[in-house]
Design an enzyme around this catalytic site. Structure first.
Site, PDB file in Angstrom:
ATOM      1  N   GLY A  29      61.369 -89.072  17.759  1.00 60.94           N
ATOM      2  CA  GLY A  29      62.179 -90.166  18.302  1.00 60.94           C
ATOM      3  C   GLY A  29      62.882 -89.785  19.582  1.00 60.94           C
ATOM      4  O   GLY A  29      62.920 -88.610  19.954  1.00 60.94           O
ATOM      5  N   ASN A  30      63.386 -90.791  20.255  1.00 62.89           N
ATOM      6  CA  ASN A  30      64.192 -90.581  21.447  1.00 62.89           C
ATOM      7  C   ASN A  30      65.637 -90.890  21.110  1.00 62.89           C
ATOM      8  O   ASN A  30      65.909 -91.871  20.417  1.00 62.89           O
ATOM      9  CB  ASN A  30      63.740 -91.538  22.556  1.00 62.89           C
ATOM     10  CG  ASN A  30      62.614 -90.978  23.377  1.00 62.89           C
ATOM     11  OD1 ASN A  30      61.844 -90.164  22.899  1.00 62.89           O
ATOM     12  ND2 ASN A  30      62.519 -91.409  24.598  1.00 62.89           N
ATOM     13  N   ARG A  31      66.564 -90.116  21.602  1.00 60.34           N
ATOM     14  CA  ARG A  31      67.974 -90.382  21.335  1.00 60.34           C
ATOM     15  C   ARG A  31      68.416 -91.604  22.128  1.00 60.34           C
ATOM     16  O   ARG A  31      68.319 -91.621  23.345  1.00 60.34           O
ATOM     17  CB  ARG A  31      68.809 -89.170  21.725  1.00 60.34           C
ATOM     18  CG  ARG A  31      68.596 -88.007  20.793  1.00 60.34           C
ATOM     19  CD  ARG A  31      69.397 -86.815  21.216  1.00 60.34           C
ATOM     20  NE  ARG A  31      70.822 -87.078  21.234  1.00 60.34           N
ATOM     21  CZ  ARG A  31      71.722 -86.184  21.607  1.00 60.34           C
ATOM     22  NH1 ARG A  31      71.354 -85.004  22.015  1.00 60.34           N
ATOM     23  NH2 ARG A  31      73.000 -86.485  21.585  1.00 60.34           N
ATOM     24  N   SER A  32      68.843 -92.608  21.443  1.00 61.03           N
ATOM     25  CA  SER A  32      69.373 -93.809  22.092  1.00 61.03           C
ATOM     26  C   SER A  32      70.124 -94.594  21.038  1.00 61.03           C
ATOM     27  O   SER A  32      69.572 -94.912  19.988  1.00 61.03           O
ATOM     28  CB  SER A  32      68.231 -94.655  22.643  1.00 61.03           C
ATOM     29  OG  SER A  32      68.723 -95.919  23.039  1.00 61.03           O
ATOM     30  N   VAL A  97      61.617 -95.431  25.442  1.00 60.40           N
ATOM     31  CA  VAL A  97      60.276 -95.459  24.838  1.00 60.40           C
ATOM     32  C   VAL A  97      59.757 -94.023  24.804  1.00 60.40           C
ATOM     33  O   VAL A  97      59.816 -93.320  25.807  1.00 60.40           O
ATOM     34  CB  VAL A  97      59.326 -96.329  25.688  1.00 60.40           C
ATOM     35  CG1 VAL A  97      57.959 -96.425  25.026  1.00 60.40           C
ATOM     36  CG2 VAL A  97      59.904 -97.718  25.926  1.00 60.40           C
TER      37      VAL A  97
END
Ligand code: C5P
Length: 219
Positions: A29-32, A97
């Site tokens: 995942g991407n940190r957001s 993304v």
């Protein structure tokens, strides 16, 4: 129904990070946190727009009176953006993304084998906003969260992805934080917005977007 400078406009906002499944229980995942994207969607709605918010998983409650599309992966994000952009005036691509996804998703939970490590094969995801470079009928805003050479990298992305505006921020100073400083760039100018709470930054950013959008419409 609503009044404001974006009355009658369709605005698509993406938010949050995508999750790329490794197996049924794990993902990349991407940190957001989604805070900025949700604040932008809320503000665009308050300025009179018909808003579609396309979001990866977050801990936030979707704003009222906004069409909400929940997605998980980059490929789902791509499909949702393409569909929403069939009819859109402005796209604000705030989502983080994932650039890569596992080449395949294991059907069952991957087990440890003795003391061996493991190699995960990744393939590239499509560049969701970059793919819309040919859509000159949509005003496109991208984000560049960078850890180094902020403005150089942001200007490069503005051109490469065919964006009308790019919003640069320092990834380390802003991800998951309540406050954010932004630099809004087009081909010529840079507008600096000071470090402030994300809802305030979102409102200030939308004022810049509206002003640039109206100028773009007039040219
Ligand atoms: O290259 P980078 O990911 O930093 O570019 C950031 C901008 O591009 C953001 O607006 C992000 O939403 C968008 N993006 C995209 N598809 C990707 C990766 C990023 O639309 N696969």
């Amino acid at each position: 129904r609503r009044y404001g400078p974006l009355r009658g406009r369709r605005v698509v906002v993406t938010a949050g990070g995508t999750r790329e499944p490794i197996d049924p229980v794990r993902y990349i995942g991407n940190r957001s946190s989604g805070q900025m994207g949700y604040a932008l969607a809320t503000r665009a709605r308050d300025l009179g727009a018909q808003v579609t918010l396309i979001s990866g998983p977050t801990a936030l409650t979707p704003p009222r009176a906004v069409s909400f599309v929940a997605v998980e992966t980059a490929l789902e994000m791509q499909a949702a953006v393409q569909s929403a952009c069939a009819q859109a005036d402005i796209l604000i691509m705030n989502a983080a993304v994932a650039d890569f996804r596992p080449a395949s998703t294991a059907a069952e939970k991957i087990k440890k084998h003795n003391d061996e490590g493991m190699v995960l094969h990744l393939v590239q995801n499509p560049d969701v906003v970059g793919e819309l470079a040919g859509r000159h009928d949509i005003f496109k805003v991208g984000f560049a969260a960078e850890t180094n050479d902020l403005l150089v990298n942001a200007r490069h992305k503005l051109r490469r992805k065919g964006l009308n505006l790019i919003v640069a921020n320092d990834a380390v100073a802003s991800i998951g934080q309540p406050e954010i400083a932004l630099t809004v760039l087009d081909g010529e100018r840079a507008v600096e917005l000071p470090r402030q709470p994300k809802a305030v930054a979102a409102a200030a950013l939308l004022d810049v977007i509206v002003e640039r959008f109206e100028y773009w419409l007039s040219t």
